[in-house]
Scaffold this motif. Structure first.
Motif, PDB file in Angstrom:
ATOM      1  N   PHE A   3       0.937  -1.307   0.167  1.00  0.00           N
ATOM      2  CA  PHE A   3       0.366  -0.035  -0.134  1.00  0.00           C
ATOM      3  C   PHE A   3       0.913   1.446   0.187  1.00  0.00           C
ATOM      4  N   ILE A   4       2.171   1.400   0.459  1.00  0.00           N
ATOM      5  CA  ILE A   4       2.639   2.554   0.895  1.00  0.00           C
ATOM      6  C   ILE A   4       3.767   2.520  -0.098  1.00  0.00           C
ATOM      7  N   SER A   5       4.029   1.395  -1.084  1.00  0.00           N
ATOM      8  CA  SER A   5       4.637   1.842  -2.132  1.00  0.00           C
ATOM      9  C   SER A   5       3.802   2.508  -2.738  1.00  0.00           C
ATOM     10  N   GLN A   7       1.035   3.851  -2.893  1.00  0.00           N
ATOM     11  CA  GLN A   7       1.244   5.105  -2.502  1.00  0.00           C
ATOM     12  C   GLN A   7       2.073   6.410  -2.967  1.00  0.00           C
ATOM     13  N   TYR A   8       3.309   6.203  -2.798  1.00  0.00           N
ATOM     14  CA  TYR A   8       4.581   7.068  -2.774  1.00  0.00           C
ATOM     15  C   TYR A   8       5.100   6.418  -4.326  1.00  0.00           C
ATOM     16  N   ARG A   9       4.408   5.936  -4.755  1.00  0.00           N
ATOM     17  CA  ARG A   9       5.210   5.154  -6.225  1.00  0.00           C
ATOM     18  C   ARG A   9       5.760   6.953  -6.931  1.00  0.00           C
ATOM     19  N   ILE A  50      15.108  12.024   6.474  1.00  0.00           N
ATOM     20  CA  ILE A  50      14.415  10.717   5.434  1.00  0.00           C
ATOM     21  C   ILE A  50      12.871  10.701   5.367  1.00  0.00           C
ATOM     22  N   GLY A  51      12.876   9.731   4.159  1.00  0.00           N
ATOM     23  CA  GLY A  51      11.699   9.887   3.837  1.00  0.00           C
ATOM     24  C   GLY A  51      10.829  11.598   3.053  1.00  0.00           C
ATOM     25  N   CYS A  52      11.972  12.059   2.359  1.00  0.00           N
ATOM     26  CA  CYS A  52      11.760  13.467   2.007  1.00  0.00           C
ATOM     27  C   CYS A  52      10.577  13.763   0.897  1.00  0.00           C
ATOM     28  N   GLY A  53      10.647  12.714   0.360  1.00  0.00           N
ATOM     29  CA  GLY A  53       8.954  12.854  -0.886  1.00  0.00           C
ATOM     30  C   GLY A  53       9.743  13.672  -1.746  1.00  0.00           C
ATOM     31  N   PRO A  54       9.380  14.946  -2.447  1.00  0.00           N
ATOM     32  CA  PRO A  54       9.702  16.015  -3.271  1.00  0.00           C
ATOM     33  C   PRO A  54      10.236  16.606  -2.969  1.00  0.00           C
ATOM     34  N   GLY A  55      11.051  17.135  -1.948  1.00  0.00           N
ATOM     35  CA  GLY A  55      11.479  17.664  -0.890  1.00  0.00           C
ATOM     36  C   GLY A  55      11.072  19.319  -0.644  1.00  0.00           C
ATOM     37  N   TYR A  56       9.633  18.975  -0.630  1.00  0.00           N
ATOM     38  CA  TYR A  56       9.328  20.466  -0.611  1.00  0.00           C
ATOM     39  C   TYR A  56       9.459  21.287   0.890  1.00  0.00           C
ATOM     40  N   LEU A  57      10.210  20.306   1.733  1.00  0.00           N
ATOM     41  CA  LEU A  57      10.460  21.148   2.414  1.00  0.00           C
ATOM     42  C   LEU A  57      11.392  22.489   2.430  1.00  0.00           C
ATOM     43  N   VAL A  74      17.105  11.030   1.837  1.00  0.00           N
ATOM     44  CA  VAL A  74      16.705   9.401   1.335  1.00  0.00           C
ATOM     45  C   VAL A  74      15.383   9.459   1.258  1.00  0.00           C
ATOM     46  N   ASP A  75      14.711   8.632   0.501  1.00  0.00           N
ATOM     47  CA  ASP A  75      13.428   8.471   0.346  1.00  0.00           C
ATOM     48  C   ASP A  75      13.432   6.826  -0.011  1.00  0.00           C
ATOM     49  N   ARG A  76      12.295   5.823   0.191  1.00  0.00           N
ATOM     50  CA  ARG A  76      12.173   4.062  -0.510  1.00  0.00           C
ATOM     51  C   ARG A  76      11.610   4.493  -1.550  1.00  0.00           C
ATOM     52  N   SER A  77      10.946   5.680  -2.341  1.00  0.00           N
ATOM     53  CA  SER A  77      10.484   5.305  -3.371  1.00  0.00           C
ATOM     54  C   SER A  77      11.131   6.154  -4.505  1.00  0.00           C
ATOM     55  N   SER A 100      16.659   4.460  -0.924  1.00  0.00           N
ATOM     56  CA  SER A 100      17.568   3.768   0.982  1.00  0.00           C
ATOM     57  C   SER A 100      15.794   3.640   1.351  1.00  0.00           C
ATOM     58  N   ASP A 101      15.759   1.954   2.456  1.00  0.00           N
ATOM     59  CA  ASP A 101      14.648   2.061   3.349  1.00  0.00           C
ATOM     60  C   ASP A 101      15.348   2.806   4.226  1.00  0.00           C
ATOM     61  N   ALA A 102      15.006   3.195   5.615  1.00  0.00           N
ATOM     62  CA  ALA A 102      14.809   3.850   6.386  1.00  0.00           C
ATOM     63  C   ALA A 102      15.199   3.046   7.512  1.00  0.00           C
ATOM     64  N   ALA A 117      12.759  14.145   9.869  1.00  0.00           N
ATOM     65  CA  ALA A 117      11.753  12.478   9.998  1.00  0.00           C
ATOM     66  C   ALA A 117      10.207  13.194  10.083  1.00  0.00           C
ATOM     67  N   ASN A 118       9.737  13.696   8.727  1.00  0.00           N
ATOM     68  CA  ASN A 118       8.890  14.064   8.532  1.00  0.00           C
ATOM     69  C   ASN A 118       7.654  13.944   8.370  1.00  0.00           C
ATOM     70  N   HIS A 119       6.227  13.453   8.923  1.00  0.00           N
ATOM     71  CA  HIS A 119       5.495  12.660   8.205  1.00  0.00           C
ATOM     72  C   HIS A 119       5.241  10.571   7.230  1.00  0.00           C
ATOM     73  N   LEU A 121       7.103   8.478  10.205  1.00  0.00           N
ATOM     74  CA  LEU A 121       7.210   7.102  10.721  1.00  0.00           C
ATOM     75  C   LEU A 121       6.287   6.340  11.365  1.00  0.00           C
ATOM     76  N   TYR A 122       4.946   6.887  10.732  1.00  0.00           N
ATOM     77  CA  TYR A 122       3.452   6.587  11.003  1.00  0.00           C
ATOM     78  C   TYR A 122       3.284   5.832   9.869  1.00  0.00           C
ATOM     79  N   HIS A 123       4.292   5.513   8.793  1.00  0.00           N
ATOM     80  CA  HIS A 123       4.397   4.264   7.859  1.00  0.00           C
ATOM     81  C   HIS A 123       5.301   3.573   8.179  1.00  0.00           C
ATOM     82  N   VAL A 124       5.779   3.398   9.302  1.00  0.00           N
ATOM     83  CA  VAL A 124       7.136   1.973   9.241  1.00  0.00           C
ATOM     84  C   VAL A 124       6.593   1.150  10.454  1.00  0.00           C
ATOM     85  N   GLU A 125       6.966   0.335   9.635  1.00  0.00           N
ATOM     86  CA  GLU A 125       6.145  -1.030  10.261  1.00  0.00           C
ATOM     87  C   GLU A 125       7.045  -0.589  11.838  1.00  0.00           C
TER      88      GLU A 125
END
Ligand SMILES: C[S@@+](CC[C@H](N)C(=O)[O-])C[C@H]1O[C@@H](n2cnc3c(N)ncnc32)[C@H](O)[C@@H]1O
Length: 264
Positions: A3-5, A7-9, A50-57, A74-77, A100-102, A117-119, A121-125
């Motif tokens: 699901f997460i992959s 979502q963030y493809r 970590i989990g930077c997404g499209p770098g909006y920050l 870093v982003d897994r996607s 890379s995966d965190a 690590a913004n928004h 950590l709730y995705h990480v199992e």
């Protein structure tokens, strides 16, 4: 695909959510600017996002980014990283990109002054494992900044999804690391944990951005399976907008700041 992959493809789903906040938030201060306000960096800071997404920050604070900072994104996607690269290229920043995966960062220990690590950590199992990785790559007394949401965040949208019995997985994740339970989770690996809250809400005057937001939480298969419920929500929102002219939605967002203990 998980699901997460899915979502963030790429950033298309995240962008729908970003647009709703950007265009209808009541706060005069955009959230990425507020996040940057919390940072306390000196000129020589080395930063891991970590989990930077499209770098909006970084893109939204362009003129505040110090050219001496060493930033590793870093982003897994891979799709997200490619967009972050596009958004930040040509600024002459010292940026490295890491797909890379965190859970297992291919980085040396004790390298970073700051980890963001913004928004994510709730995705990480395996959160204890990821928090351990963050602690490992941080210098002693390094600092973690972790933005997340609270229980009441977008309550009215969640209520719509429940009321019309839509089956979307994204909402299940958010309580895993929230403003209510994040501090207790961080205390295992960090000290001086504090929480700052961002005061904001949404006043939405248009149907489409809300529908885009709701639909962004569904996989392609889920969209097809929930077509009728989505249509019903659209009619319901349309009626509410006709009657009241605005839809008010609660937001509950903030950030944890925590330090890595100094070795005794
Ligand atoms: C909600 S987005 C947040 C993006 C960005 N930090 C922001 O606040 O705008 C979550 C991001 O975390 C990434 N992510 C989720 N789990 C991850 C993991 N285990 N390792 C690395 N990245 C991950 C996703 O690919 C996605 O880009």
């Amino acid at each position: 695909m998980g699901f997460i992959s899915d979502q963030y493809r790429d950033s298309s789903r995240l962008n729908a959510r970003f647009r709703l906040h950007r265009d209808f938030s009541t706060s005069q201060r955009p959230f990425p600017r507020w996040v940057f306000d919390q940072f306390d960096f000196n000129a020589a800071t080395s930063i891991l996002d970590i989990g930077c997404g499209p770098g909006y920050l970084w893109a939204e604070n362009r003129e505040r980014v110090h050219h001496e900072w060493e930033i590793v994104l870093v982003d897994r996607s891979f799709g997200m990283l490619a967009e972050a690269h596009k958004n930040l290229q040509g600024w002459g920043l010292k940026v490295r990109w890491l797909n890379s995966d965190a859970r297992a960062l291919p980085l040396d220990e004790r390298v970073f002054d700051v980890v963001v690590a913004n928004h994510m950590l709730y995705h990480v199992e395996d959160r204890p494992g990821v928090l351990g990785e963050i602690g490992r790559v941080m210098k002693p007394e390094g600092r973690l900044y972790a933005a997340t949401n609270g229980r009441e965040h977008l309550r009215e949208i969640r209520e719509l999804i429940e009321r019309f019995q839509l089956d979307s997985s994204i909402w299940a994740h958010h309580n895993a690391f929230s403003l209510e339970n994040g501090e207790a989770q961080l205390r295992g690996s960090f000290e001086r944990v504090s929480c700052v809250r961002f005061d904001d809400s949404l006043e939405v005057t248009d149907i489409e951005p809300i529908m885009d937001y709701i639909q962004s939480g569904f996989s392609s298969e889920e969209l097809a399976a929930n077509a009728k419920g989505l249509q019903d929500i659209q009619v319901f929102i349309g009626r509410q907008l006709n009657e009241e002219g605005v839809i008010r939605i609660r937001k509950e967002t903030g950030m944890f700041i925590a330090e890595k203990p100094h070795p005794t």
